[in-house]
Design an enzyme around this catalytic site. Structure first.
Site, mmCIF file in Angstrom:
data_model
loop_
_atom_site.group_PDB
_atom_site.id
_atom_site.type_symbol
_atom_site.label_atom_id
_atom_site.label_comp_id
_atom_site.label_asym_id
_atom_site.label_seq_id
_atom_site.Cartn_x
_atom_site.Cartn_y
_atom_site.Cartn_z
ATOM 1 N N HIS A 1 0.871 -1.209 -0.024
ATOM 2 C CA HIS A 1 0.115 -0.001 -0.095
ATOM 3 C C HIS A 1 0.934 1.574 0.078
ATOM 4 C CE1 HIS A 1 -3.521 2.461 0.504
ATOM 5 N NE2 HIS A 1 -2.988 3.233 1.343
ATOM 6 N N HIS B 1 3.562 10.601 2.464
ATOM 7 C CA HIS B 1 2.992 11.627 1.169
ATOM 8 C C HIS B 1 3.836 12.925 1.316
ATOM 9 C CE1 HIS B 1 -0.540 9.115 0.936
ATOM 10 N NE2 HIS B 1 -0.786 9.189 2.180
#
EC number: 3.5.1.108
Length: 306
Positions: A235, A262
């Site tokens: 993921h 991120h």
């Protein structure tokens, strides 16, 4: 050549953090349009938000895009990964709220929809960003690096104290349809202690054991367990592909993430674009196009969602 989708498709779900219902619709777009999000619920300001690295306002929990009027859309990484991983270069992504629906916590539902509607070939060549020299950013023990490579190669390492996660490593070439087969159904994950803290702060209100893998020490709390033994690192690779998609064009380079997230991947794009000697934009010939993310996807062969 560049691609878009043949016809519109919609997805209904809830926002991960708000818990409110939301509909997302992907629409075809012309050549060289790129991917643009459109907040259809916003009528008193500019409601279009380019899916680009310099429109990211960093958040520790997701990727959030903001336009010059302050209109935003959050949790874009899973739909971006699906578009990049399926080779869709141009699209309008309409959403009627501030968050993309979380669906099952992966990109699988988006991928199934994209493969069902099919691709439309456009009359313009693909432009790709080819990395020419290594670029690296760090924050504490976290590292994100990109270096020259003939394909987009994603390499990721994670380390967690929870025994059910532990240390995981994986490397994958993003061409040859590998995103669809290997990464697309890997779900977002978190530790139970983190869920409790987020809920206490009014976040993750739409999170359930059905749309996230929740770990608690040695245990996997989500019903049915894991879809892959190393679903967590898969993921993280899915997220990285979605965040790299904000470069605005396919990337040819070797991405390495160690404990990265991120924000660090976005920092890496900022550092890459700040150094004009670190990359070049190239028009893809057929040989190069065969090495791009999304190349080799078998349209019409719909993968099962675990």
């Amino acid at each position: 050549m560049q691609n878009t989708i043949k016809s519109p498709l919609s997805f209904d779900g809830v926002g991960l953090h708000s818990g409110t219902p939301v509909r997302l619709t992907v629409l075809p777009a012309p050549a060289s349009h790129g991917v643009v999000f459109r907040r259809v619920d916003v009528v008193d300001a500019s409601n279009e938000i380019p899916a680009l690295w310099n429109h990211v306002r960093q958040s520790p929990l997701c990727t959030r895009l903001v336009n010059s009027d302050g209109v935003s859309v959050s949790t874009v990484e899973h739909i971006m990964a699906a578009l990049v991983g399926c080779g869709v270069h141009n699209a309008v992504v309409e959403v009627n709220g501030p968050e993309v629906p979380i669906l099952d916590g992966s990109s699988a539902v988006f991928v199934r929809g994209l493969l069902s509607t099919g691709l439309k070939r456009l009359d313009s060549p693909v432009l790709a960003l080819r990395v020419l020299k290594p670029v690296e950013v760090r924050k504490g023990k976290a590292i994100a690096r990109i270096s020259p490579h003939e394909t987009l190669l994603i390499e990721f390492n994670i380390e967690f104290e929870d025994a059910a996660i532990g240390e995981q490593k994986k490397t994958l070439n993003m061409a040859n349809g590998s995103f669809v087969r290997e990464l697309s159904n890997s779900r977002t994950f978190c530790r139970k202690a983190d869920v409790d803290q987020m809920r206490a702060n009014g976040l993750a209100l739409g999170g359930t054991l059905e749309n996230a893998v929740v770990f608690d020490g040695d245990n996997v709390l989500s019903p049915g367990g894991l879809r892959h033994r190393d679903e967590a690192v898969r993921h993280k690779m899915l997220d990285a592909l979605g965040d790299l998609g904000l470069a605005g064009m396919p990337i040819l380079g070797h991405y390495q993430g160690f404990r990265a997230g991120h924000a660090l991947t976005n920092n890496l794009l900022h550092a890459l674009f700040a150094d004009k000697n670190a990359y070049e934009v190239v028009e893809c010939d057929p040989n190069m196009a065969a090495r791009l993310p999304g190349a080799g996807v078998h349209w019409g062969e719909i993968p099962e969602v675990a």
